[in-house]
Design a protein around this motif. Structure first.
Motif, PDB file in Angstrom:
ATOM      1  N   UNK A  22       0.820  -1.216   0.000  1.00 27.12           N
ATOM      2  CA  UNK A  22       0.000   0.000   0.000  1.00 27.12           C
ATOM      3  C   UNK A  22       0.851   1.262   0.000  1.00 27.12           C
ATOM      4  N   UNK A  23       1.889   1.274   0.830  1.00 29.32           N
ATOM      5  CA  UNK A  23       2.695   2.476   0.971  1.00 29.32           C
ATOM      6  C   UNK A  23       3.689   2.655  -0.164  1.00 29.32           C
ATOM      7  N   UNK A  24       3.939   1.624  -0.914  1.00 23.57           N
ATOM      8  CA  UNK A  24       4.749   1.741  -2.111  1.00 23.57           C
ATOM      9  C   UNK A  24       6.245   1.857  -1.901  1.00 23.57           C
ATOM     10  N   UNK A  25       6.717   1.757  -0.669  1.00 26.41           N
ATOM     11  CA  UNK A  25       8.155   1.922  -0.458  1.00 26.41           C
ATOM     12  C   UNK A  25       8.951   0.647  -0.721  1.00 26.41           C
ATOM     13  N   UNK A  26       8.311  -0.500  -0.625  1.00 32.29           N
ATOM     14  CA  UNK A  26       9.017  -1.773  -0.825  1.00 32.29           C
ATOM     15  C   UNK A  26       8.159  -2.748  -1.621  1.00 32.29           C
ATOM     16  N   UNK A  27       7.487  -2.252  -2.633  1.00 36.43           N
ATOM     17  CA  UNK A  27       6.554  -3.099  -3.384  1.00 36.43           C
ATOM     18  C   UNK A  27       7.273  -4.281  -4.031  1.00 36.43           C
ATOM     19  N   UNK A  28       8.324  -4.009  -4.794  1.00 32.35           N
ATOM     20  CA  UNK A  28       9.014  -5.088  -5.501  1.00 32.35           C
ATOM     21  C   UNK A  28       9.700  -6.042  -4.525  1.00 32.35           C
ATOM     22  N   UNK A  29      10.283  -5.511  -3.461  1.00 35.93           N
ATOM     23  CA  UNK A  29      10.931  -6.373  -2.469  1.00 35.93           C
ATOM     24  C   UNK A  29       9.906  -7.259  -1.771  1.00 35.93           C
TER      25      UNK A  29
END
Length: 142
Positions: free
Chosen positions: A43-50
């Protein structure tokens, strides 16, 4: 044996594969709330791929287990047995990670994704077994 060795090294060895993966230095307490931290990271988009890569990696890590169990241990040739074995093994691995604070952190989501991987691996095994028996039946009928 090779799969077991890879599983031990990837899940238990106190190795920091990359410095940015050593993110638990100050937060080594187990993550016990299912799905929540994954939702927050997505949701927050800071670690989407990880987050997605970690979940996919956990699924992929246990798929061979679900595939190999019914071949190596005939008593585990039922779906629920293979999945339960994957769950128990994953839970034991996560609990043992308490011994590596700052490097490893037990996470209930890892148990969930590993169990999903064991289930998918078992389903692939069943599909392969069905295809193999179909080819055998074709040869006999030909």
């Amino acid at each position: 044996m090779a799969y077991a060795a890879v599983l031990v090294v990837v899940t238990l060895a106190p190795i920091r594969w990359r410095s940015d993966l050593a993110r638990y230095r100050n937060n080594w307490r187990p993550q016990l709330v299912p799905i929540w931290n994954m939702v927050v990271n997505l949701r927050d988009g800071d670690r989407v791929m990880a987050t997605l890569a970690g979940a996919a990696g956990n699924v992929a890590l246990f798929m061979p287990l679900g595939f190999l169990l019914p071949m190596l241990a005939p008593g585990l040739d039922r779906f629920w047995r293979a999945v339960a074995t994957g769950f128990v093994l994953s839970a034991l691995i996560e609990l043992s990670q308490v011994a590596f604070p700052g490097v490893r952190r037990p996470d209930v989501n890892d148990v969930l994704m590993n169990t999903l991987g064991a289930a998918l691996g078992y389903l692939v095994y069943r599909l392969a077994a069905r295809a193999r028996s179909g080819r055998r039946a074709e040869r006999v009928g030909a």
